[in-house]
Enzyme design. Structure first.
Site, mmCIF file in Angstrom:
data_model
loop_
_atom_site.group_PDB
_atom_site.id
_atom_site.type_symbol
_atom_site.label_atom_id
_atom_site.label_comp_id
_atom_site.label_asym_id
_atom_site.label_seq_id
_atom_site.Cartn_x
_atom_site.Cartn_y
_atom_site.Cartn_z
ATOM 1 N N ASN A 12 -0.831 -6.913 -2.743
ATOM 2 C CA ASN A 12 0.217 -6.565 -3.618
ATOM 3 C C ASN A 12 0.643 -7.466 -4.718
ATOM 4 O O ASN A 12 1.570 -8.358 -4.321
ATOM 5 C CB ASN A 12 1.279 -5.898 -2.962
ATOM 6 C CG ASN A 12 2.259 -5.227 -3.661
ATOM 7 O OD1 ASN A 12 1.997 -5.076 -5.211
ATOM 8 N ND2 ASN A 12 3.489 -4.551 -3.380
ATOM 9 N N LYS A 14 2.410 -7.046 -7.382
ATOM 10 C CA LYS A 14 3.757 -6.806 -7.868
ATOM 11 C C LYS A 14 4.059 -6.928 -9.160
ATOM 12 O O LYS A 14 2.752 -6.624 -10.155
ATOM 13 C CB LYS A 14 4.866 -7.611 -6.944
ATOM 14 C CG LYS A 14 4.755 -7.366 -5.345
ATOM 15 C CD LYS A 14 5.922 -7.762 -4.798
ATOM 16 C CE LYS A 14 5.649 -7.466 -3.327
ATOM 17 N NZ LYS A 14 7.097 -7.962 -2.488
ATOM 18 N N HIS A 100 6.695 1.867 -1.336
ATOM 19 C CA HIS A 100 7.040 0.465 -0.942
ATOM 20 C C HIS A 100 8.383 0.248 -1.060
ATOM 21 O O HIS A 100 9.229 1.030 -2.091
ATOM 22 C CB HIS A 100 6.194 -0.494 -2.065
ATOM 23 C CG HIS A 100 6.448 -2.049 -1.596
ATOM 24 N ND1 HIS A 100 7.562 -2.757 -1.953
ATOM 25 C CD2 HIS A 100 5.752 -2.977 -1.071
ATOM 26 C CE1 HIS A 100 7.391 -4.160 -1.354
ATOM 27 N NE2 HIS A 100 6.166 -4.119 -1.082
ATOM 28 N N GLU A 102 10.513 -1.389 -2.258
ATOM 29 C CA GLU A 102 11.048 -2.140 -3.562
ATOM 30 C C GLU A 102 11.153 -0.789 -4.461
ATOM 31 O O GLU A 102 12.151 -0.485 -5.125
ATOM 32 C CB GLU A 102 10.260 -3.201 -4.343
ATOM 33 C CG GLU A 102 10.445 -4.541 -3.426
ATOM 34 C CD GLU A 102 9.375 -5.580 -3.622
ATOM 35 O OE1 GLU A 102 9.451 -6.556 -3.226
ATOM 36 O OE2 GLU A 102 8.312 -5.226 -4.378
ATOM 37 N N GLU A 170 6.470 -2.778 6.583
ATOM 38 C CA GLU A 170 6.898 -3.780 6.103
ATOM 39 C C GLU A 170 8.183 -3.759 6.476
ATOM 40 O O GLU A 170 9.259 -3.067 5.617
ATOM 41 C CB GLU A 170 6.801 -3.595 4.636
ATOM 42 C CG GLU A 170 5.099 -3.887 4.182
ATOM 43 C CD GLU A 170 5.162 -4.246 2.714
ATOM 44 O OE1 GLU A 170 4.662 -5.422 2.499
ATOM 45 O OE2 GLU A 170 5.893 -3.672 1.866
ATOM 46 N N GLY A 176 9.240 -11.282 1.275
ATOM 47 C CA GLY A 176 9.701 -12.268 0.288
ATOM 48 C C GLY A 176 10.742 -13.332 0.785
ATOM 49 O O GLY A 176 11.151 -14.263 0.014
ATOM 50 N N SER A 214 5.934 -11.378 4.158
ATOM 51 C CA SER A 214 5.823 -12.793 4.370
ATOM 52 C C SER A 214 4.580 -13.172 5.293
ATOM 53 O O SER A 214 4.636 -14.107 6.174
ATOM 54 C CB SER A 214 6.837 -13.355 5.199
ATOM 55 O OG SER A 214 8.126 -13.259 4.265
#
Length: 251
Positions: A12, A14, A100, A102, A170, A176, A214
């Site tokens: 991904n 992003k 996702h 985010e 996730e 991250g 990560s």
């Protein structure tokens, strides 16, 4: 890992990449895929929407798959700034990430919205990667499995099969941050996801479950060896060809 479940390593990207650098990265990954000659695992990159067509064209015939990071539930219409699943398919995509964390956090996407997007992916002939995961607050409150179950039941449409669904777990707090759950925690989460899927599809045992958060070359082998882990959804490490290919090799 069950041999019947072909590992999927998805990158991904992003909101990263202008055309020149993105094509250099995509070609480097594609070259690695071609050189390795893998037929026992799949590699997928999901660039920003502006680059899907260019990347798909650049890697055509290499065996590297290309996907989108998001899609709208409708096929077309007055939805300024959005991209439909049909548009992604037309640009050369085969997959699309939906739900996702985010998107859930930054754009207020609910399970119902994610479900509609997964249905849109099916309508367009794309394979949706449905993302679920708990926040640090939820984990510390002991709510991880409950949260995963609620998100899964709300986000996966009726009619799911092993051929038309991939689920990515996730943990929000691991994305991250450099932090990852223990292998045991990942295995427990994936086992629970597979159990819940059992109530949603008769093919739960064959649905691929990816771990994300990560993931990098140095921890990929350990994470991918965990029970019920059938691949990875990779963020930052997918922006470096050698690192992404190292993760794929670990599969």
């Amino acid at each position: 890992m069950a041999r019947t479940r072909r590992p999927l390593i998805a990158g991904n990207w992003k909101m990263n990449g202008l055309e020149a650098d993105a094509l250099t990265l995509a070609r480097a990954v594609a070259a690695g895929v071609k050189e390795a000659g893998w037929n026992d695992r799949e590699l997928l990159v999901c660039p920003p929407a502006t680059l899907v067509a260019a990347v798909a064209h650049a890697v055509k015939g290499s065996g590297l798959l290309v996907g989108g990071q998001n899609c709208h539930a409708k096929a077309s219409g007055a939805h300024t700034g959005d991209v439909s699943a049909e548009m992604l398919k037309d640009a050369g995509a085969s997959h699309v990430i939906v739900g996702h964390s985010e998107r859930r956090a930054d754009c207020g996407e609910t399970d119902a919205i994610v479900r509609a997007k997964a249905e849109a992916a099916w309508r367009a002939g794309l394979l949706p990667i449905v993302c679920i995961g708990e926040t640090l607050t939820q984990r510390e409150a002991g709510e991880t499995l409950e949260v995963l179950e609620t998100q899964l039941k709300g986000s996966v449409p009726a009619g799911a099969t092993a051929a038309n669904l991939v689920v990515a777990y996730e943990p929000v707090w691991a994305i991250g941050t450099g932090k990852t759950p223990t292998v045991g925690e990942v295995a427990a989460a994936h086992a629970h996801i597979r159990k819940v899927l059992g109530g949603l599809t008769s093919e739960a045992a064959a649905v691929r479950l990816l771990y994300g958060g990560s993931v990098k070359g140095s921890n990929a082998a350990e994470l991918l060896a965990a029970g019920d882990v059938d691949g990875a959804l990779v963020g930052g490490a997918s922006l470096v060809a050698a690192e992404f290919l190292a993760i794929a090799k670990a599969a």
